[in-house]
Design an enzyme around this catalytic site. Structure first.
Site, PDB file in Angstrom:
ATOM      1  N   GLN A  61      49.956 -43.362  25.435  1.00  0.00           N
ATOM      2  CA  GLN A  61      49.457 -44.008  26.652  1.00  0.00           C
ATOM      3  C   GLN A  61      49.998 -45.430  26.774  1.00  0.00           C
ATOM      4  O   GLN A  61      49.795 -46.249  25.872  1.00  0.00           O
ATOM      5  CB  GLN A  61      47.925 -44.041  26.623  1.00  0.00           C
ATOM      6  CG  GLN A  61      47.278 -44.816  27.763  1.00  0.00           C
ATOM      7  CD  GLN A  61      45.771 -44.736  27.723  1.00  0.00           C
ATOM      8  OE1 GLN A  61      45.176 -43.732  28.108  1.00  0.00           O
ATOM      9  NE2 GLN A  61      45.125 -45.794  27.253  1.00  0.00           N
ATOM     10  N   GLY A  62      50.670 -45.739  27.872  1.00  0.00           N
ATOM     11  CA  GLY A  62      51.218 -47.062  28.099  1.00  0.00           C
ATOM     12  C   GLY A  62      50.414 -47.830  29.130  1.00  0.00           C
ATOM     13  O   GLY A  62      50.801 -47.901  30.310  1.00  0.00           O
ATOM     14  N   TYR A  63      49.279 -48.390  28.709  1.00  0.00           N
ATOM     15  CA  TYR A  63      48.417 -49.168  29.608  1.00  0.00           C
ATOM     16  C   TYR A  63      48.437 -50.651  29.223  1.00  0.00           C
ATOM     17  O   TYR A  63      48.968 -51.485  29.927  1.00  0.00           O
ATOM     18  CB  TYR A  63      46.981 -48.650  29.544  1.00  0.00           C
ATOM     19  CG  TYR A  63      46.658 -47.493  30.463  1.00  0.00           C
ATOM     20  CD1 TYR A  63      47.639 -46.699  31.028  1.00  0.00           C
ATOM     21  CD2 TYR A  63      45.334 -47.181  30.746  1.00  0.00           C
ATOM     22  CE1 TYR A  63      47.330 -45.632  31.841  1.00  0.00           C
ATOM     23  CE2 TYR A  63      45.001 -46.116  31.582  1.00  0.00           C
ATOM     24  CZ  TYR A  63      45.999 -45.339  32.130  1.00  0.00           C
ATOM     25  OH  TYR A  63      45.673 -44.290  32.942  1.00  0.00           O
ATOM     26  N   SER A  64      47.810 -50.992  28.093  1.00  0.00           N
ATOM     27  CA  SER A  64      47.589 -52.392  27.720  1.00  0.00           C
ATOM     28  C   SER A  64      48.899 -53.144  27.504  1.00  0.00           C
ATOM     29  O   SER A  64      49.899 -52.587  27.045  1.00  0.00           O
ATOM     30  CB  SER A  64      46.750 -52.475  26.446  1.00  0.00           C
ATOM     31  OG  SER A  64      45.456 -51.969  26.663  1.00  0.00           O
ATOM     32  N   SER A 103      48.805 -46.149  20.516  1.00  0.00           N
ATOM     33  CA  SER A 103      48.635 -45.180  19.434  1.00  0.00           C
ATOM     34  C   SER A 103      49.675 -44.070  19.556  1.00  0.00           C
ATOM     35  O   SER A 103      50.019 -43.643  20.667  1.00  0.00           O
ATOM     36  CB  SER A 103      47.228 -44.558  19.488  1.00  0.00           C
ATOM     37  OG  SER A 103      46.236 -45.534  19.378  1.00  0.00           O
ATOM     38  N   GLU A 130      37.799 -39.974  30.071  1.00  0.00           N
ATOM     39  CA  GLU A 130      38.313 -40.118  28.701  1.00  0.00           C
ATOM     40  C   GLU A 130      37.278 -39.739  27.655  1.00  0.00           C
ATOM     41  O   GLU A 130      37.605 -39.197  26.614  1.00  0.00           O
ATOM     42  CB  GLU A 130      38.764 -41.568  28.484  1.00  0.00           C
ATOM     43  CG  GLU A 130      39.326 -41.828  27.112  1.00  0.00           C
ATOM     44  CD  GLU A 130      39.812 -43.256  26.954  1.00  0.00           C
ATOM     45  OE1 GLU A 130      40.270 -43.590  25.850  1.00  0.00           O
ATOM     46  OE2 GLU A 130      39.739 -44.023  27.916  1.00  0.00           O
ATOM     47  N   SER A 186      36.723 -53.716  26.260  1.00  0.00           N
ATOM     48  CA  SER A 186      35.772 -54.542  25.510  1.00  0.00           C
ATOM     49  C   SER A 186      34.349 -54.358  26.021  1.00  0.00           C
ATOM     50  O   SER A 186      34.122 -53.881  27.143  1.00  0.00           O
ATOM     51  CB  SER A 186      36.161 -56.015  25.618  1.00  0.00           C
ATOM     52  OG  SER A 186      35.975 -56.477  26.944  1.00  0.00           O
ATOM     53  N   GLU A 212      32.380 -56.577  27.077  1.00  0.00           N
ATOM     54  CA  GLU A 212      32.187 -57.369  28.282  1.00  0.00           C
ATOM     55  C   GLU A 212      32.650 -56.605  29.525  1.00  0.00           C
ATOM     56  O   GLU A 212      31.975 -56.613  30.566  1.00  0.00           O
ATOM     57  CB  GLU A 212      32.948 -58.700  28.169  1.00  0.00           C
ATOM     58  CG  GLU A 212      32.380 -59.659  27.126  1.00  0.00           C
ATOM     59  CD  GLU A 212      32.783 -59.295  25.703  1.00  0.00           C
ATOM     60  OE1 GLU A 212      32.273 -59.932  24.763  1.00  0.00           O
ATOM     61  OE2 GLU A 212      33.602 -58.372  25.517  1.00  0.00           O
TER      62      GLU A 212
END
Length: 396
Positions: free
Chosen positions: A134-137, A169, A251, A376, A378
């Site tokens: 997965q290429g998100y962050s 990952s 997810e 997170s 938050e």
């Protein structure tokens, strides 16, 4: 939702248990209980072979919402998905290297992809032949994903992707990566993004660098794209935010129950250590361990209650808040039951390399990140406040 198990579910449980008993042998048995969070990068070759074994047995894609056999999978009821997940965890089968493709990308393609994309990718996932990451962050766009900078420029019928992703990952094992990238530089924030499918075998255009953590492991990676080719866009150009949020909403489902069975095994190990070391006699520590046990039961009931609740925007965030803090506290308890010895490693003054951490030390260090990765605490509270309680949105 009534989540009772019937006789048909019991027969399915016996089938799953028998299959796992017959196939978890040889090198697969050697990897029992390994390859999960904290060690996802280990034993890639064996676990990849295990993925193909699962595919040949018809155990991949049980939860896909599509006609039976349409993409090589075997759809079953929600209760049987839970049965399979529970038996898999109880058998301590190797950590899955195909779960991102099976549980994240496949439902996304079923909901937002076109038929050509489904027929191209879903059968290969169901056979355990193609792995995904997965290429998100990004370094400056983690929980605030709308601030991403990875760009994709039109190149004929496809795109050229340039930028950096982080905390990815299974990037070293994956054949493909689904990437959220900006395809319209004139737009800001969540507008102008697209959901692209990028093959990872592009030497010179994609570089993967492992990230070494304080636990000594390197299951996460940085991924650098330098004009990498992407030939598929899911949901249409500019629809990336809608597709990405749809993926995140689904997810945490049956996989949450699998996770909790693993948590129960870890808690049992911590309690056993407290008994052996005599620290269970401490009334404060004993009360903390009992609280952990009770909270784990509550998490299971909450997961079962919300599993079939369609459209519950806050359910994934509530689940993440519950298990993230719980697992972090378990890591702290694992240190407490050992006392001062928890800070020490095996003594070998002749060793030329740093000593290996034991299981409790790795648990403690890895769980420091539980309230950060995957969104997170938050961010989860903001989601609940804005999408469930209807409170004003936070200005960013």
């Amino acid at each position: 939702m009534d989540f009772g198990f019937g006789r048909a579910d019991d027969r399915f449980r016996a089938e799953a248990r028998d299959w796992l008993g017959c196939h978890l042998v040889g090198p697969y048995a050697e990897w029992a209980g390994r390859g999960g969070p904290g060690s996802e990068h280990e034993g890639a070759a064996v676990r990849r072979a295990w993925e193909r074994e699962l595919g040949a047995g018809g155990w991949i894609g049980l939860g896909w919402d599509c006609p039976a056999g349409c993409y090589g999978n075997r759809p079953v009821s929600l209760t049987r998905q839970v049965v399979w997940a529970e038996e898999y965890a109880r058998a301590r089968a190797p950590g899955r290297v195909g779960h991102i493709g099976e549980n994240l990308l496949a439902p996304t393609l079923l909901a937002y992809g076109d038929e050509a994309q489904r027929r191209r990718f879903l059968p290969a996932i169901a056979r355990g032949e193609e792995l995904w990451c997965q290429g998100y962050s990004e370094p400056d766009a983690g929980s605030d994903l709308a601030g991403l900078r990875t760009a994709a420029v039109r190149d004929g019928a496809g795109y050229r992707v340039t930028g950096q992703k982080i905390w990815t990952s299974l990037a070293r094992e994956a054949d493909w990566c689904f990437v959220l990238a900006r395809t319209d530089p004139a737009e800001r924030r969540h507008r102008g993004l697209s959901f692209l499918l990028v093959p990872m075998d592009q030497p010179g255009r994609i570089e993967v660098r492992p990230i070494r953590q304080m636990s000594g492991t390197a299951e996460f990676n940085e991924v650098f794209f330098d004009g990498a080719v992407a030939g598929h866009v899911v949901g249409g150009e500019g629809a990336g935010w809608r597709v990405a949020m749809g993926l995140l909403a689904g997810e945490r489902g049956v996989s949450t129950l699998v996770q909790q069975i693993g948590f129960a095994a870890e808690l049992s190990d911590v309690i056993a250590a407290a008994v052996r070391g005599g620290t269970l006699r401490d009334p404060v520590l004993r009360d903390q361990l009992l609280t952990q046990w009770a909270e784990l039961r509550v998490m299971r009931w909450n997961a079962l209650r919300t599993l079939g609740a369609a459209g519950d925007a806050g359910a994934p965030s509530v689940a993440k808040l519950l298990w993230g803090g719980w697992h972090q506290r378990l890591g702290e308890l694992a240190m407490r039951v050992r006392g001062a010895a928890a800070a020490l490693g095996p003594v070998d003054w002749t060793a030329q390399a740093p000593y290996e951490l034991d299981a409790f030390q790795r648990l403690f260090l890895f769980t420091r990140a539980d309230t950060l990765y995957g969104g997170s605490d938050e961010i989860q509270r903001n989601i609940i406040a804005e999408r469930v309680l209807g409170l004003p949105r936070v200005e960013r």
